[in-house]
Design an enzyme around this catalytic site. Structure first.
Site, PDB file in Angstrom:
ATOM      1  N   GLU A  75       0.857  -1.193   0.000  1.00 35.71           N
ATOM      2  CA  GLU A  75       0.000   0.000   0.000  1.00 35.71           C
ATOM      3  C   GLU A  75       0.889   1.237   0.000  1.00 35.71           C
ATOM      4  O   GLU A  75       1.211   1.765  -1.032  1.00 35.71           O
ATOM      5  CB  GLU A  75      -0.969  -0.010   1.182  1.00 35.71           C
ATOM      6  CG  GLU A  75      -2.020  -1.100   1.029  1.00 35.71           C
ATOM      7  CD  GLU A  75      -3.334  -0.767   1.704  1.00 35.71           C
ATOM      8  OE1 GLU A  75      -3.859   0.338   1.527  1.00 35.71           O
ATOM      9  OE2 GLU A  75      -3.817  -1.657   2.431  1.00 35.71           O
ATOM     10  N   GLU A 134      -1.736  -1.026  13.349  1.00 33.71           N
ATOM     11  CA  GLU A 134      -3.023  -0.787  12.680  1.00 33.71           C
ATOM     12  C   GLU A 134      -4.152  -1.446  13.466  1.00 33.71           C
ATOM     13  O   GLU A 134      -5.215  -0.869  13.643  1.00 33.71           O
ATOM     14  CB  GLU A 134      -2.961  -1.373  11.269  1.00 33.71           C
ATOM     15  CG  GLU A 134      -4.239  -1.251  10.472  1.00 33.71           C
ATOM     16  CD  GLU A 134      -4.079  -1.794   9.056  1.00 33.71           C
ATOM     17  OE1 GLU A 134      -3.228  -2.671   8.849  1.00 33.71           O
ATOM     18  OE2 GLU A 134      -4.808  -1.317   8.158  1.00 33.71           O
TER      19      GLU A 134
HETATM   20  C1  BGC Z   1      -5.281   1.453   4.939  1.00 33.70           C
HETATM   21  C2  BGC Z   1      -5.923   2.340   5.962  1.00 33.70           C
HETATM   22  C3  BGC Z   1      -6.882   3.174   5.179  1.00 33.70           C
HETATM   23  C4  BGC Z   1      -7.944   2.203   4.817  1.00 33.70           C
HETATM   24  C5  BGC Z   1      -9.156   2.804   4.259  1.00 33.70           C
HETATM   25  C6  BGC Z   1      -6.329   0.512   4.492  1.00 33.70           C
HETATM   26  O1  BGC Z   1      -5.903  -0.428   3.621  1.00 33.70           O
HETATM   27  O2  BGC Z   1      -4.141   0.842   5.391  1.00 33.70           O
HETATM   28  O3  BGC Z   1      -5.146   2.915   6.888  1.00 33.70           O
HETATM   29  O4  BGC Z   1      -7.317   4.338   5.715  1.00 33.70           O
HETATM   30  O5  BGC Z   1      -7.439   1.168   4.007  1.00 33.70           O
HETATM   31  O6  BGC Z   1     -10.138   1.981   4.458  1.00 33.70           O
END
Ligand code: BGC
Length: 873
Positions: free
Chosen positions: A466, A750
């Site tokens: 990401e 996270e």
């Molecule tokens: C990210 C998050 C992001 C989210 C949105 C994820 O894959 O890592 O931090 O805000 O997607 O839904």
């Protein structure tokens, strides 16, 4: 006596090269409360002004000329007539001057593979200086489709990584300016092989795919901006005799695909074959150089402008804290800190052709091997082929998020490994410490979460496939980031892209720059609560910290368009009060994203009507404040009225009108409490007690997702329940901030449950797309509470010209220290408790006033200087 502590151009103390026709100057004075400033004179080249503010005075003199160094002098005179001065300088870049060079590429390179990055491409140009002349000034200007690095006679030019940086390339592309005057000698002084007495030098640029051409985002799309890499550069040489010459990229440059970098990808890593290294003139390594071709990349950026962001550079280095050789020969190193960056290998006595591989991960499996599951498709591997003897290598066109590495292909005694943290150049402006070591570790984790994700753009995470500019993450984290760092340049740059990516209808993409993942900008009207809110919340946070209203001016129209879009979506199909309830998941809501009390993604999203409605209240209210700052009073009234109607609707529809939610969950109380949506003190008190009861029933553990987590402690503490706020903050049971600390976290996770009590990751593929990152700054938004409530430091006027210090005592803390380097100087709050006696020392910068409120409620008005106060608890 007055002194000048800081003088900056565009937030930089030195080295600013700008294409801004009106660069901004700021300064900080130091002095005693009774020092009087009689005059301030700022001179920039031929232009002189007497600024009435020390923050961001824009240049307003005769038009600046390109490629020019401007001296800047600040003279400050006190009441006694004593004058102190400070000087700096800045340089103009091209200021729109057309490039002499043109885009070039390897016309034979057809890159068609999917989901990978192109092979790095290298360009070469030999430069022969005019015989008998001396170089007075030489500048290399460069940019690329891809990420590039220049070497001059074999030595890297500049110290930044990932130039030209990540921007919304359709609109904005940065170029870099390098001062190469000292390297361009004409007398053989640089005794490199290729720098002889005739003054011949070799420029070599390597361009990897990076964001523009390489594979990016979780779908691994590539070639978003250009079909293959391209380079645009210009070397301008001024000789001491007044003559000049300019060499631009053209078909006279050489190109090769045979360089030592055989693979470079942001997620997968880098492969480097030292036996193919070019040498200073590009003639070693056996590369086949041929003529470059003129390229017309499929994207033409509207603006190509001198660097205006905060470039990625090397920062801290880490020696491993452990090294274990496994039976299968793999060596596992632990750096003791999770971070974003690369590893440097210092290799002794290698055999030619010996190949070393380095894999990276954030956590280990129970058997001591690397756990790479959560990197998803990111291979995060560096592969290095050695020449004979001693050598060093560190990747240059990739980075990883890691704490552990696994090395193969070499004996430990032949190898020294060093972790090198890479992140954007940001001045550290704050810190917090207290008597509870666990909270100090939390503060360190917050700062490392920030360092790992303030990576040219604000990313979500540095390790998996990401590393995108998720708007929701920075929307909630920005206030904390603005305590820890001067975010001025970093956010200015990113906000330009936010503006560029906004659709005329107000919708904003979830990630900025879009670069391969446009949702929901593909559906033009879309507005998504809390994520899109970044367009309002981020400039506001930056303004509060630095006091420069120009960020609000630049973002005002985008803010309005966005809030209007939210109002439209909320009102769709609604009647009466329901016109102000964002009641359907229209167009789409992330809701209470990652709320740990409901483990399923659909359950997070199902809370969208509460979080969406509260978001509309928050953005409308914040926009009204912005409008007032900018003097748009009619707008201010309109958006205040909207915020009031939304608050009334929230309370009418979601609660019994007496402080109790019809459907109770933590975030649904936190938001209306923190945002002041309850109509009166009595209802508010009932609501906070209901929230407190909910938290108690949950054993003081967190139940909030992205929208609630930053504010839950404020909602409790500011409404009369600091006791509950402190129990929650100091709780070690999962999910909680200190559970992560207890489990040895060195960054913010996270998912709160990322590791179980045995230190193992309990989560498999649970339908959340393996989203288990150990380096996500969002829930580190609690950092603002440490500064604002425990240390008690908070601006009353943006930029801290007037601020408050109001320490909040609790959690068994016996002392706390916080400081913030504001535009006026350092604000400090240091308190301690001895028995029932409370002592505080407050640092008040020159030119500011402080409203100090003691824990017993007594107040003091403070002016510049260091003050102490005492009370009984
Ligand atoms: C990210 C998050 C992001 C989210 C949105 C994820 O894959 O890592 O931090 O805000 O997607 O839904």
């Amino acid at each position: 006596m007055l002194t000048i502590d800081r003088l900056t151009v565009e937030h930089l103390g030195h080295g600013c090269v700008t294409d801004n026709p009106n660069p901004r100057f700021s300064y900080t004075l130091n002095g005693a409360a009774d020092d009087v400033v009689r005059d301030v004179t700022l001179t920039v080249g031929e232009w002189t002004v007497h600024p009435d503010t020390s923050i961001a005075t824009p240049y307003d003199g005769p038009a600046l000329t390109p490629f020019t160094t401007y001296p800047v002098t600040l003279a400050v005179t006190d009441a006694q007539g004593v004058t102190v001065t400070a000087t700096t300088s800045f340089e103009t870049g091209r200021l729109g001057e057309p490039w002499v060079g043109t885009w070039i590429t390897d016309g034979d390179y057809q890159f068609t593979e999917k989901k990978v990055s192109p092979k790095p491409m290298s360009f070469r140009r030999t430069v022969t200086l005019a015989a008998g002349k001396t170089v007075a000034r030489a500048r290399l200007f460069a940019t690329a489709m891809g990420v590039y690095e220049f070497a001059l006679d074999g030595r890297k030019v500049g110290d930044r990584y990932f130039a030209p940086g990540f921007t919304s390339y359709k609109t904005n592309l940065q170029y870099q300016t390098y001062d190469v005057t000292d390297q361009l000698t004409n007398d053989g002084a640089n005794s490199d092989a290729n720098d002889d007495a005739t003054g011949t030098h070799t420029l070599i640029a390597t361009v990897a795919g990076g964001w523009a051409v390489g594979s990016f985002v979780f779908t691994r799309v590539n070639r978003v901006t250009a079909d293959r890499q391209a380079l645009l550069a210009e070397l301008r040489i001024d000789y001491t005799d007044g003559t000049s010459e300019t060499i631009g990229t053209d078909a006279d440059w050489d190109v090769t695909m045979d360089g030592p970098f055989t693979m470079a990808d942001l997620y997968d890593g880098e492969t480097y074959d030292a036996t193919r290294a070019f040498g200073p003139d590009g003639n070693a390594g056996g590369a086949h150089w041929r003529k470059a071709s003129i390229e017309r990349p499929k994207t033409t950026p509207k603006h190509i402008e001198a660097d205006y962001g905060a470039p990625v550079r090397e920062h801290e280095t880490f020696a491993p804290i452990s090294c274990k050789r496994r039976a299968d020969g793999e060596i596992i190193y632990d750096f003791g800190q999770n971070f974003a960056g690369v590893v440097r290998l210092d290799i002794a006595n290698a055999a030619a052709g010996q190949t070393i591989t380095v894999r990276h991960a954030e956590i280990l499996n129970p058997d001591g091997t690397l756990n790479t599951t959560f990197l998803r498709t990111a291979k995060a591997t560096a592969t290095y082929t050695c020449v004979a003897g001693n050598q060093s290598y560190a990747p240059r066109f990739t980075y990883m998020g890691f704490r552990y590495i696994a090395v193969r292909g070499i004996e430990p005694k032949q190898l020294t490994v060093t972790g090198v943290a890479l992140y954007s150049e940001l001045t550290r402006t704050g810190d917090f410490a207290c008597s509870d070591e666990r909270l100090n570790q939390l503060q360190s984790n917050i700062v490392w979460g920030a360092k790992s994700n303030l990576f040219d753009i604000p990313t979500d995470c540095p390790q998996r496939d990401e590393r995108m500019g998720w708007t929701g993450d920075i929307a909630v984290f920005a206030p904390t980031a603005c305590y820890d760092f001067d975010m001025g340049r970093f956010l200015d740059k990113w906000l330009r892209d936010v503006k560029a990516e906004q659709l005329p209808t107000g919708g904003l993409p979830n990630t900025v720059p879009v670069q391969g993942y446009g949702f929901p900008a593909t559906m033009p009207e879309m507005a998504i609560a809390w994520w899109g809110d970044a367009v309002v919340l981020v400039p506001w946070a930056e303004y509060q910290a630095r006091g420069d209203a120009s960020v609000l001016e630049r973002m005002y129209e985008p803010m309005k368009r966005y809030v209007n879009a939210c109002r439209f979506w909320a009102g769709l199909f609604g009647f009466g009060k329901h016109r102000y309830i964002w009641w359907m998941p229209t167009p789409f809501q992330f809701g209470d994203w990652i709320a740990p009390d409901v483990p399923k993604m659909q359950q997070w999203q199902a809370r969208g009507k509460w979080t969406g409605t509260a978001s509309l209240n928050n953005t409308a209210r914040t926009l009204a404040r912005v409008a007032r700052v900018l003097g748009h009073d009619d707008d201010a009234r309109e958006y205040d009225a909207l915020a009031d109607r939304v608050a009334d609707a929230y309370v009418s529809v979601f609660t019994d009108g007496d402080g109790r939610l019809n459907d109770e969950f933590q975030t649904a109380y936190v938001l209306p409490l923190h945002l002041g949506m309850f109509p009166d003190a009595a209802t508010r008190t009932k609501a906070v007690n209901n929230l407190a009861a909910l938290v108690e029933r949950n054993d003081y553990r967190i139940g909030t997702g992205f929208p609630g987590t930053p504010y839950i402690l404020f909602a409790l503490a500011d409404n009369g329940r600091p006791d509950v706020a402190f129990r929650m903050l100091t709780n070690e049971r999962c999910p909680s901030w200190l559970y992560e600390v207890k489990m040895g976290a060195t960054t913010i996770w996270e998912r709160w449950d990322g590791l179980d009590e045995h230190g193992e990751c309990p989560i498999g593929d649970d339908g959340t797309d393996l989203m288990i990152s150990y380096n996500h700054y969002a829930s580190g938004a609690v950092g603002a509470f440490l500064y604002q409530r425990i240390a008690g430091i908070e601006p009353i006027e943006a930029g801290y010209r007037r601020f408050r210090v109001r320490p909040l005592v609790g959690g068994g803390l016996t002392w706390a220290n916080g400081h913030v380097d504001t535009p006026y100087g350092r604000v400090g709050s240091a308190w301690s408790i001895t028995g029932d006696r409370f002592d505080v020392t407050v640092d008040v910068p020159f030119g500011t006033t402080c409203a100090l409120t003691m824990p017993d409620g007594t107040t003091h008005e403070l002016t510049a200087g260091t003050h102490t106060a005492t009370c009984t608890l």
